[in-house]
Design a protein around this motif. Structure first.
Motif, short mmCIF file in Angstrom:
data_model
loop_
_atom_site.label_atom_id
_atom_site.label_comp_id
_atom_site.label_asym_id
_atom_site.label_seq_id
_atom_site.Cartn_x
_atom_site.Cartn_y
_atom_site.Cartn_z
N VAL A 72 57.16 -58.58 31.72
CA VAL A 72 56.36 -57.36 31.66
C VAL A 72 56.70 -56.54 32.90
CG1 VAL A 72 54.03 -56.44 32.06
CG2 VAL A 72 54.42 -58.06 30.21
N LEU A 73 57.09 -55.30 32.67
CA LEU A 73 57.29 -54.35 33.77
C LEU A 73 56.01 -53.54 33.89
CD1 LEU A 73 59.20 -52.96 35.84
CD2 LEU A 73 59.74 -51.32 34.03
N SER A 74 55.33 -53.70 35.01
CA SER A 74 54.05 -53.03 35.21
C SER A 74 54.22 -51.83 36.12
CB SER A 74 53.04 -54.00 35.83
OG SER A 74 51.80 -53.35 36.05
N LEU A 75 53.83 -50.66 35.59
CA LEU A 75 53.90 -49.40 36.34
C LEU A 75 52.47 -48.91 36.56
CD1 LEU A 75 56.74 -47.69 34.26
CD2 LEU A 75 56.97 -48.97 36.38
N LEU A 102 55.92 -48.82 41.01
CA LEU A 102 56.18 -50.21 40.62
C LEU A 102 55.07 -51.13 41.09
CD1 LEU A 102 58.01 -52.45 39.49
CD2 LEU A 102 59.12 -52.52 41.73
N HIS A 103 54.43 -51.77 40.13
CA HIS A 103 53.50 -52.85 40.50
C HIS A 103 54.27 -54.17 40.51
CE1 HIS A 103 49.23 -54.68 40.04
NE2 HIS A 103 50.03 -55.47 40.71
N GLY A 104 55.06 -54.42 39.48
CA GLY A 104 55.85 -55.64 39.51
C GLY A 104 56.59 -55.90 38.21
N LEU A 105 57.51 -56.86 38.27
CA LEU A 105 58.22 -57.38 37.11
C LEU A 105 57.78 -58.83 36.96
CD1 LEU A 105 60.44 -56.84 34.93
CD2 LEU A 105 62.07 -57.88 36.54
N TRP A 106 57.04 -59.12 35.87
CA TRP A 106 56.34 -60.40 35.75
C TRP A 106 56.89 -61.28 34.63
CZ3 TRP A 106 51.27 -57.25 34.97
CH2 TRP A 106 50.96 -56.59 36.16
N PRO A 107 57.34 -62.49 34.93
CA PRO A 107 57.64 -63.46 33.89
C PRO A 107 56.37 -63.79 33.10
CG PRO A 107 58.66 -64.11 35.97
CD PRO A 107 57.71 -62.97 36.28
N GLN A 108 56.50 -63.91 31.76
CA GLN A 108 55.35 -64.14 30.89
C GLN A 108 55.66 -65.21 29.85
OE1 GLN A 108 52.32 -61.61 30.95
NE2 GLN A 108 53.29 -61.83 32.95
N TYR A 109 54.60 -65.85 29.35
CA TYR A 109 54.72 -66.78 28.23
C TYR A 109 54.37 -66.06 26.93
CZ TYR A 109 54.52 -70.47 31.82
OH TYR A 109 54.76 -71.27 32.90
#
Length: 209
Positions: free
Chosen positions: A32-35, A60-67
């Motif tokens: 998930v790319l969070s803006l 940019l808040h973050g680039l998050w690995p997700q399940y």
């Protein structure tokens, strides 16, 4: 200094289901790319360094690995300290050094990548998502429905599907958008755990400062 701000772009944050404690680096299904919409963040954090009249829109808040099943790995071991080179690279992407360190420790460590590669991947992810002209700094309407914000992003990103992003609100105010991407950073359909969280009808979009 290369701040990604909506015409540039900077980004900001997490996900929608309950997080998993720790996890194995690289063992996840999608990103998930969070803006984050910076003016909303600055309403409650006026003394933060990103809120000093820089005129940011989405950051940019973050680039998050997700399940895919919901949740995400967090704070994977080992938490390698960022070098000066990595801090310089991160400073071109994140609005503050504190956010950079936090995002690496919580999310980047679970990517299975060394810090510089994770930051390069984040840079590539930012470049893959086009911010709609209507949501560029100093060009935004005072309010829109969440469905209209999604439509604007789909129009600006033709490869994004109908369920490729989520709009997040704090009360009646736009907080951030979250874009689902494959591990190779292609647009992906979001699972049910990543969904819009806004009331029906128009939501307020605070002006840049």
């Amino acid at each position: 200094m290369k701040y990604w701000m909506v015409g540039w772009l900077l980004i900001i944050t997490g996900a929608t289901a309950a997080p998993r404690s720790q996890g194995l680096p690289g063992d996840f299904d999608f990103y998930v790319l969070s803006l984050s919409w910076s003016p909303t963040f600055c309403l409650t954090h006026p003394n933060n360094e990103q809120c000093s009249g820089k005129g940011y829109g989405f950051v940019l808040h973050g680039l998050w690995p997700q399940y895919a099943r919901g949740g995400w790995p967090a704070s994977c071991a080992p938490d390698v300290r960022l070098t000066n080179e990595e801090m310089r690279k991160g400073a071109t992407l994140f609005p503050t050094r504190a956010l950079l360190k936090h995002e690496w420790a919580k999310h980047g460590t679970c990517s299975g990548l060394v810090p510089l590669d994770y930051l390069e991947k984040t840079d590539t992810a930012l470049g893959a998502v086009v911010i709609p002209p209507q949501l560029q700094p100093f060009n935004t309407p005072p309010s829109l429905a969440a469905s209209e914000i999604e439509a604007l992003f789909r129009d600006s990103n033709p490869r994004m599907g109908n369920h490729g992003m989520a709009v997040i609100c704090k009360g009646k105010v736009l907080s951030e958008v979250r874009v689902c991407l494959t591990k190779d950073l292609a647009f992906a359909g979001c699972p049910r755990s990543v969904k819009s969280q806004c009331r029906s009808g128009d939501i307020r979009i605070p002006a840049q400062r």
